[in-house]
Scaffold this motif. Structure first.
Motif, PDB file in Angstrom:
ATOM      1  N   LYS A 146       0.835  -1.205   0.000  1.00  0.00           N
ATOM      2  CA  LYS A 146       0.000   0.000   0.000  1.00  0.00           C
ATOM      3  C   LYS A 146       0.866   1.250   0.000  1.00  0.00           C
ATOM      4  CE  LYS A 146      -3.103   2.495   3.145  1.00  0.00           C
ATOM      5  NZ  LYS A 146      -3.779   2.446   4.467  1.00  0.00           N
ATOM      6  N   VAL A 147       1.912   1.263   0.825  1.00  0.00           N
ATOM      7  CA  VAL A 147       2.799   2.423   0.883  1.00  0.00           C
ATOM      8  C   VAL A 147       3.557   2.585  -0.424  1.00  0.00           C
ATOM      9  CG1 VAL A 147       4.815   3.386   2.058  1.00  0.00           C
ATOM     10  CG2 VAL A 147       2.983   2.333   3.400  1.00  0.00           C
ATOM     11  N   GLU A 148       3.965   1.469  -1.050  1.00  0.00           N
ATOM     12  CA  GLU A 148       4.641   1.554  -2.350  1.00  0.00           C
ATOM     13  C   GLU A 148       3.728   2.189  -3.394  1.00  0.00           C
ATOM     14  OE1 GLU A 148       6.058  -2.219  -3.570  1.00  0.00           O
ATOM     15  OE2 GLU A 148       7.497  -2.441  -1.928  1.00  0.00           O
ATOM     16  N   ASN A 149       2.469   1.777  -3.413  1.00  0.00           N
ATOM     17  CA  ASN A 149       1.529   2.352  -4.369  1.00  0.00           C
ATOM     18  C   ASN A 149       1.278   3.832  -4.076  1.00  0.00           C
ATOM     19  OD1 ASN A 149       1.282  -0.086  -5.673  1.00  0.00           O
ATOM     20  ND2 ASN A 149      -0.609  -0.673  -4.631  1.00  0.00           N
ATOM     21  N   LEU A 150       1.212   4.191  -2.801  1.00  0.00           N
ATOM     22  CA  LEU A 150       1.053   5.602  -2.454  1.00  0.00           C
ATOM     23  C   LEU A 150       2.265   6.404  -2.899  1.00  0.00           C
ATOM     24  CD1 LEU A 150      -0.523   5.369   1.134  1.00  0.00           C
ATOM     25  CD2 LEU A 150      -1.646   6.158  -0.957  1.00  0.00           C
ATOM     26  N   ALA A 151       3.446   5.801  -2.773  1.00  0.00           N
ATOM     27  CA  ALA A 151       4.666   6.489  -3.224  1.00  0.00           C
ATOM     28  C   ALA A 151       4.619   6.729  -4.734  1.00  0.00           C
ATOM     29  CB  ALA A 151       5.900   5.668  -2.857  1.00  0.00           C
ATOM     30  N   MET A 198      -1.321   9.142   6.879  1.00  0.00           N
ATOM     31  CA  MET A 198      -1.495   9.310   8.323  1.00  0.00           C
ATOM     32  C   MET A 198      -2.186   8.095   8.929  1.00  0.00           C
ATOM     33  SD  MET A 198      -2.695  13.307   8.294  1.00  0.00           S
ATOM     34  CE  MET A 198      -3.236  13.247   9.995  1.00  0.00           C
ATOM     35  N   ASP A 199      -3.205   7.591   8.231  1.00  0.00           N
ATOM     36  CA  ASP A 199      -3.917   6.422   8.729  1.00  0.00           C
ATOM     37  C   ASP A 199      -3.003   5.197   8.730  1.00  0.00           C
ATOM     38  OD1 ASP A 199      -6.778   5.141   9.243  1.00  0.00           O
ATOM     39  OD2 ASP A 199      -5.737   3.867   7.789  1.00  0.00           O
ATOM     40  N   THR A 200      -2.202   5.038   7.683  1.00  0.00           N
ATOM     41  CA  THR A 200      -1.266   3.910   7.624  1.00  0.00           C
ATOM     42  C   THR A 200      -0.234   4.001   8.732  1.00  0.00           C
ATOM     43  OG1 THR A 200      -1.554   3.834   5.216  1.00  0.00           O
ATOM     44  CG2 THR A 200       0.341   2.683   6.131  1.00  0.00           C
ATOM     45  N   GLN A 201       0.214   5.193   9.008  1.00  0.00           N
ATOM     46  CA  GLN A 201       1.170   5.403  10.097  1.00  0.00           C
ATOM     47  C   GLN A 201       0.584   4.940  11.432  1.00  0.00           C
ATOM     48  OE1 GLN A 201       2.191   9.546  11.064  1.00  0.00           O
ATOM     49  NE2 GLN A 201       4.325   8.994  10.765  1.00  0.00           N
ATOM     50  N   ARG A 202      -0.664   5.304  11.688  1.00  0.00           N
ATOM     51  CA  ARG A 202      -1.312   4.880  12.934  1.00  0.00           C
ATOM     52  C   ARG A 202      -1.558   3.373  12.934  1.00  0.00           C
ATOM     53  NH1 ARG A 202      -4.216   9.917  12.192  1.00  0.00           N
ATOM     54  NH2 ARG A 202      -5.855   8.787  11.073  1.00  0.00           N
ATOM     55  N   SER A 203      -1.933   2.824  11.776  1.00  0.00           N
ATOM     56  CA  SER A 203      -2.222   1.383  11.700  1.00  0.00           C
ATOM     57  C   SER A 203      -0.974   0.554  11.991  1.00  0.00           C
ATOM     58  CB  SER A 203      -2.766   1.037  10.309  1.00  0.00           C
ATOM     59  OG  SER A 203      -3.962   1.718  10.045  1.00  0.00           O
ATOM     60  N   ILE A 204       0.152   0.906  11.364  1.00  0.00           N
ATOM     61  CA  ILE A 204       1.380   0.133  11.561  1.00  0.00           C
ATOM     62  C   ILE A 204       1.893   0.302  12.989  1.00  0.00           C
ATOM     63  CG2 ILE A 204       3.760  -0.144  10.800  1.00  0.00           C
ATOM     64  CD1 ILE A 204       2.894   0.687   8.021  1.00  0.00           C
ATOM     65  N   LEU A 225       7.184   1.930   8.126  1.00  0.00           N
ATOM     66  CA  LEU A 225       6.885   3.128   8.915  1.00  0.00           C
ATOM     67  C   LEU A 225       7.864   4.246   8.586  1.00  0.00           C
ATOM     68  CD1 LEU A 225       4.736   3.828  11.009  1.00  0.00           C
ATOM     69  CD2 LEU A 225       6.349   3.207  12.802  1.00  0.00           C
ATOM     70  N   ARG A 226       9.133   3.897   8.373  1.00  0.00           N
ATOM     71  CA  ARG A 226      10.110   4.922   7.976  1.00  0.00           C
ATOM     72  C   ARG A 226       9.789   5.466   6.586  1.00  0.00           C
ATOM     73  NH1 ARG A 226      13.675   1.396  10.934  1.00  0.00           N
ATOM     74  NH2 ARG A 226      14.125   0.162   9.070  1.00  0.00           N
ATOM     75  N   ASP A 227       9.341   4.598   5.683  1.00  0.00           N
ATOM     76  CA  ASP A 227       8.940   5.066   4.353  1.00  0.00           C
ATOM     77  C   ASP A 227       7.758   6.031   4.444  1.00  0.00           C
ATOM     78  OD1 ASP A 227      10.901   3.533   3.172  1.00  0.00           O
ATOM     79  OD2 ASP A 227       9.575   1.828   2.760  1.00  0.00           O
ATOM     80  N   ASP A 229       7.089   8.010   6.939  1.00  0.00           N
ATOM     81  CA  ASP A 229       7.611   9.294   7.427  1.00  0.00           C
ATOM     82  C   ASP A 229       8.228  10.104   6.285  1.00  0.00           C
ATOM     83  OD1 ASP A 229       6.830   8.714  10.005  1.00  0.00           O
ATOM     84  OD2 ASP A 229       8.756   7.823  10.563  1.00  0.00           O
ATOM     85  N   THR A 230       8.959   9.422   5.403  1.00  0.00           N
ATOM     86  CA  THR A 230       9.570  10.112   4.260  1.00  0.00           C
ATOM     87  C   THR A 230       8.503  10.665   3.325  1.00  0.00           C
ATOM     88  OG1 THR A 230      11.487   8.631   4.362  1.00  0.00           O
ATOM     89  CG2 THR A 230      11.145   9.850   2.325  1.00  0.00           C
ATOM     90  N   LEU A 231       7.471   9.861   3.051  1.00  0.00           N
ATOM     91  CA  LEU A 231       6.396  10.313   2.166  1.00  0.00           C
ATOM     92  C   LEU A 231       5.607  11.459   2.782  1.00  0.00           C
ATOM     93  CD1 LEU A 231       5.051   6.917   0.764  1.00  0.00           C
ATOM     94  CD2 LEU A 231       6.354   8.649  -0.459  1.00  0.00           C
ATOM     95  N   MET A 232       5.464  11.460   4.093  1.00  0.00           N
ATOM     96  CA  MET A 232       4.757  12.553   4.755  1.00  0.00           C
ATOM     97  C   MET A 232       5.493  13.878   4.537  1.00  0.00           C
ATOM     98  SD  MET A 232       1.905  11.612   6.278  1.00  0.00           S
ATOM     99  CE  MET A 232       1.656  12.754   7.612  1.00  0.00           C
ATOM    100  N   SER A 233       6.831  13.827   4.615  1.00  0.00           N
ATOM    101  CA  SER A 233       7.616  15.035   4.356  1.00  0.00           C
ATOM    102  C   SER A 233       7.464  15.486   2.915  1.00  0.00           C
ATOM    103  CB  SER A 233       9.095  14.781   4.679  1.00  0.00           C
ATOM    104  OG  SER A 233       9.267  14.393   6.025  1.00  0.00           O
ATOM    105  N   HIS A 234       7.440  14.530   1.995  1.00  0.00           N
ATOM    106  CA  HIS A 234       7.329  14.872   0.571  1.00  0.00           C
ATOM    107  C   HIS A 234       5.950  15.449   0.255  1.00  0.00           C
ATOM    108  CE1 HIS A 234       8.989  14.649  -3.481  1.00  0.00           C
ATOM    109  NE2 HIS A 234       7.804  14.269  -3.896  1.00  0.00           N
ATOM    110  N   ILE A 235       4.924  14.864   0.823  1.00  0.00           N
ATOM    111  CA  ILE A 235       3.576  15.362   0.540  1.00  0.00           C
ATOM    112  C   ILE A 235       3.395  16.743   1.152  1.00  0.00           C
ATOM    113  CG2 ILE A 235       2.274  14.516   2.536  1.00  0.00           C
ATOM    114  CD1 ILE A 235       1.211  14.132  -1.120  1.00  0.00           C
ATOM    115  N   ALA A 236       4.073  17.023   2.274  1.00  0.00           N
ATOM    116  CA  ALA A 236       4.019  18.371   2.864  1.00  0.00           C
ATOM    117  C   ALA A 236       4.663  19.379   1.907  1.00  0.00           C
ATOM    118  CB  ALA A 236       4.726  18.375   4.209  1.00  0.00           C
ATOM    119  N   PHE A 237       5.774  18.980   1.264  1.00  0.00           N
ATOM    120  CA  PHE A 237       6.406  19.851   0.262  1.00  0.00           C
ATOM    121  C   PHE A 237       5.469  20.114  -0.907  1.00  0.00           C
ATOM    122  CE2 PHE A 237       8.495  19.532  -3.912  1.00  0.00           C
ATOM    123  CZ  PHE A 237       9.102  20.784  -3.956  1.00  0.00           C
ATOM    124  N   LEU A 238       4.760  19.070  -1.362  1.00  0.00           N
ATOM    125  CA  LEU A 238       3.825  19.248  -2.474  1.00  0.00           C
ATOM    126  C   LEU A 238       2.700  20.195  -2.098  1.00  0.00           C
ATOM    127  CD1 LEU A 238       3.512  15.654  -3.999  1.00  0.00           C
ATOM    128  CD2 LEU A 238       4.944  17.555  -4.748  1.00  0.00           C
TER     129      LEU A 238
END
Length: 321
Positions: A146-151, A198-204, A225-227, A229-238
């Motif tokens: 799921k995280v890979e697809n979100l990335a 955010m939901d995936t972060q809480r789930s894991i 979970l580390r991935d 966190d990285t995507l959260m930073s990237h989406i904040a930039f977007l």
């Protein structure tokens, strides 16, 4: 529809129930399955699944609840995780909640929509590419995919944003109204992606707290979970870039509107003195010496032309035009 998957030599294999919808066949498939994926399950299928639970399967209203205590909890039936997955309808991104019930011997997933993450995992399972030695590992693997697809979706979003950025900042003939529409769609998609992250972060995090210390898949869960966190930073930039482009687009529209208003304002000032002169000589007073003068008409016309040209030359001198 119920889909059944079994773990065979540390790989997930889909099991096809060839005996139709007979109750005994369904019960036999359910007993053997390590993962039961219930997609838009019928009442009969839900009743069959309820045999594995002390409580009833969650209804749609319960699955969609947003309270943390209603989405992540542990009871006699196992570990419950209700997680958001990204979907796409009519070219727009949306979110759908999937209810997971993790038991020591099986994983049950309950969903109402066909999701790309599940479809891809099913295709990978048919190709023998999904490694898992337990239902716990399978759930972690599903979240990892799921995280890979979100990335991948974030990368596509970034490329679309770059196209809009080029249009807004470099295209002289840019359609700013269309750019605002595109930015609004990108902002909506980014919001849905961030919500899923955010939901995936809480789930894991919840799974890591409740899985045994040496449970398989814990290290994969930490990496996922580390991935996140990285995507959260990237989406904040977007989000920051979308807001910047939105402000820039609105500013460019305001500049264009100000230019139009400026032209009308200058035109009004240019034509004001000639209009004043024409108004004066349009008065119907008896004693107006110029009315009887032979050169009165050419003089009035020339005066109006000069009165119109003078402000125009002044504005050009000041570089206001």
């Amino acid at each position: 529809m119920l889909r059944y998957f079994v773990i065979d030599q540390d790989r997930i294999v889909e099991h096809n129930n060839d005996d139709g919808g007979a109750t005994g066949a369904i019960d036999n498939a359910l007993q053997r399955a390590h993962w039961i994926d219930a997609f838009d399950a019928t009442d009969a299928e839900r009743a069959a699944l309820n045999r594995f639970l002390t409580d009833e399967l969650p209804e749609d209203e319960e699955v969609e609840e947003i309270e943390s205590s209603a989405r992540y909890f542990v009871d006699a039936d196992g570990i419950h995780v209700h997680s958001l997955f990204l979907s796409q309808h009519d070219g727009r991104h949306d979110t759908d909640t999937v209810a997971f019930i993790l038991q020591p011997e099986r994983l049950i997933s309950l969903r109402d929509d066909e999701l790309a993450d599940f479809r891809l995992l099913r295709l990978r399972a048919r190709a023998g590419q999904v490694e898992a030695d337990s239902p716990q590992t399978l759930l972690v693997t599903l979240f990892d995919q799921k995280v890979e697809n979100l990335a991948d979706t974030v990368e596509d979003l970034h490329l679309d944003l770059e196209k809009v950025s080029h249009t807004v900042l470099e295209d002289e003939d840019a359609d700013y109204e269309q750019a605002i529409d595109n930015l609004a769609k990108l902002e909506d998609s980014a919001g849905k992606i961030r919500l899923c992250l955010m939901d995936t972060q809480r789930s894991i995090s919840f799974l890591l707290r409740h899985l045994p210390a040496r449970a398989p898949g814990r290290e994969t869960a930490r990496e996922t979970l580390r991935d996140v966190d990285t995507l959260m930073s990237h989406i904040a930039f977007l989000f920051d870039k979308i807001n910047f482009l939105m402000d820039s687009t609105v500013s460019f529209i305001n500049i264009e509107q100000n230019q139009i208003i400026k032209i009308f304002s200058i035109a009004a000032v240019v034509f004001l003195p000639p209009t004043l002169i024409a108004s004066i000589y349009g008065m119907n007073f008896e004693h107006m010496p110029e009315l009887a003068w032979q050169y009165g008409y050419p003089m009035a016309i020339g005066l109006m032309i000069a009165a119109g040209i003078a402000p125009y030359l002044f504005f050009k001198h000041k570089n206001w035009l």
